[in-house]
Design a protein around this motif. Structure first.
Motif, mmCIF file in Angstrom:
data_model
loop_
_atom_site.group_PDB
_atom_site.id
_atom_site.type_symbol
_atom_site.label_atom_id
_atom_site.label_comp_id
_atom_site.label_asym_id
_atom_site.label_seq_id
_atom_site.Cartn_x
_atom_site.Cartn_y
_atom_site.Cartn_z
ATOM 1 N N SER A 72 0.825 -1.207 0.000
ATOM 2 C CA SER A 72 0.000 0.000 0.000
ATOM 3 C C SER A 72 0.858 1.255 0.000
ATOM 4 N N ARG A 98 -11.605 5.962 -1.763
ATOM 5 C CA ARG A 98 -10.198 6.311 -1.487
ATOM 6 C C ARG A 98 -9.938 6.614 -0.026
ATOM 7 N N ALA A 107 -10.261 -8.827 0.963
ATOM 8 C CA ALA A 107 -9.333 -9.485 0.036
ATOM 9 C C ALA A 107 -8.728 -10.777 0.591
ATOM 10 N N SER A 119 -6.450 -2.824 -9.669
ATOM 11 C CA SER A 119 -7.151 -3.926 -8.992
ATOM 12 C C SER A 119 -7.535 -3.565 -7.561
ATOM 13 N N GLY A 120 -6.729 -2.710 -6.915
ATOM 14 C CA GLY A 120 -7.067 -2.286 -5.557
ATOM 15 C C GLY A 120 -8.419 -1.584 -5.528
ATOM 16 N N ALA A 121 -8.702 -0.820 -6.598
ATOM 17 C CA ALA A 121 -9.987 -0.103 -6.667
ATOM 18 C C ALA A 121 -11.155 -1.090 -6.681
ATOM 19 N N ASP A 155 -1.701 -8.253 4.085
ATOM 20 C CA ASP A 155 -1.605 -8.521 2.647
ATOM 21 C C ASP A 155 -0.501 -9.533 2.315
ATOM 22 N N GLY A 209 -9.784 1.518 2.451
ATOM 23 C CA GLY A 209 -8.514 0.826 2.208
ATOM 24 C C GLY A 209 -8.398 -0.358 3.161
ATOM 25 N N ARG A 213 -1.573 -6.655 -5.886
ATOM 26 C CA ARG A 213 -0.744 -7.509 -5.032
ATOM 27 C C ARG A 213 -0.439 -8.842 -5.709
ATOM 28 N N ASP A 214 -1.329 -9.262 -6.617
ATOM 29 C CA ASP A 214 -1.199 -10.607 -7.218
ATOM 30 C C ASP A 214 -1.336 -10.561 -8.739
#
Ligand code: DC
Length: 225
Positions: free
Chosen positions: A16, A90, A102, A38-40, A183, A95, A129-130
């Motif tokens: 992050s 955001r 996740a 992808s985080g969004a 994470d 977050g 992350r992936d």
């Protein structure tokens, strides 16, 4: 030489607040590629669950919401059920929510195809992350983008102040440390540097320098393919 028929992928993974988003977006712009944030998508799921009062621990209910998530990215804005939610997703709260939803394997499976659909001509830059490990393991270039946690906390702190939001550096630092742990230690698709990824530490680099390193690395990877 065998040529892949699939559009090329640049996978940028990292913790992050490492600057992945800004860097990935600019690299995508440079090559005229699509951009997968992808985080969004995880943030949108956390937000949708929150609105429906579904706890971030309820894997089954979350997977159901994930399967029919109606999202749209357009001109840098994010929409959920056709409503503009760019600012809402955001927040630090979303977050944290994203990091919590996740961890569930059911959720990750439900969001797999949504992410793979971003792979369209002429190419895609994905950050998360992936991306290099699970979403696009055949990516032509994999980057592990990171920075010291204190540097990331300071950047996030400055960003929040700029937006006129109240922020505590200590609180942000603690939150990032917790998120890094969650994470990178989860059982499914944990954040880790892949053996075939290049390491890009931006502790002493600005966005432009990081972007240029990735552009050059991708051009070089193409020559060697
Ligand atoms: O990149 P971000 O801070 O917007 O991501 C929010 C959270 O979503 C992150 O803490 C973990 C999760 N995430 C994930 O598990 N896999 C991804 N590919 C992207 C994000």
């Amino acid at each position: 030489m065998t040529e892949s028929l699939l559009p090329p992928v640049i996978a940028i993974d990292g913790p992050s607040a490492s600057g992945k988003g800004s860097v990935a977006e600019r690299v995508a712009k440079h090559f005229g590629f699509h951009y997968l944030d992808s985080g969004a998508i995880y943030r949108l799921l956390a937000f949708a669950a929150y609105k429906q009062q579904v706890p971030w621990s309820d894997a089954k209910a979350l997977a159901e919401i994930a399967a029919r998530l109606n999202i749209r990215f357009e001109s840098g804005e994010t929409y959920l059920d056709n409503q503009l939610v760019s600012a809402e997703i955001r927040t630090e709260q979303m977050g944290k929510g994203a990091s919590e939803v996740a961890v569930h394997p059911e959720v990750r499976t439900a969001l797999l195809q949504t992410q793979r659909n971003f792979r369209k001509a002429p190419g895609v830059v994905g950050d998360g992350r992936d991306i290099g490990s699970v979403i696009f393991p055949d990516a032509g270039l994999k980057v592990f983008l990171t920075a010291a946690v204190e540097t990331r906390a300071k950047r996030r702190y400055d960003q929040l102040l700029q937006r006129g939001e109240a922020a505590s550096y200590e609180h942000i630092l603690q939150d990032l440390q917790q998120r890094d742990l969650r994470d990178s230690q989860r059982a499914v698709a944990p954040l880790k540097q892949l053996p075939d990824a290049i390491l890009l530490d931006t502790t002493d680099k600005n966005i432009e320098q990081a972007v240029n390193i990735i552009i050059e690395a991708f051009k070089k990877a193409g020559q060697n393919a």
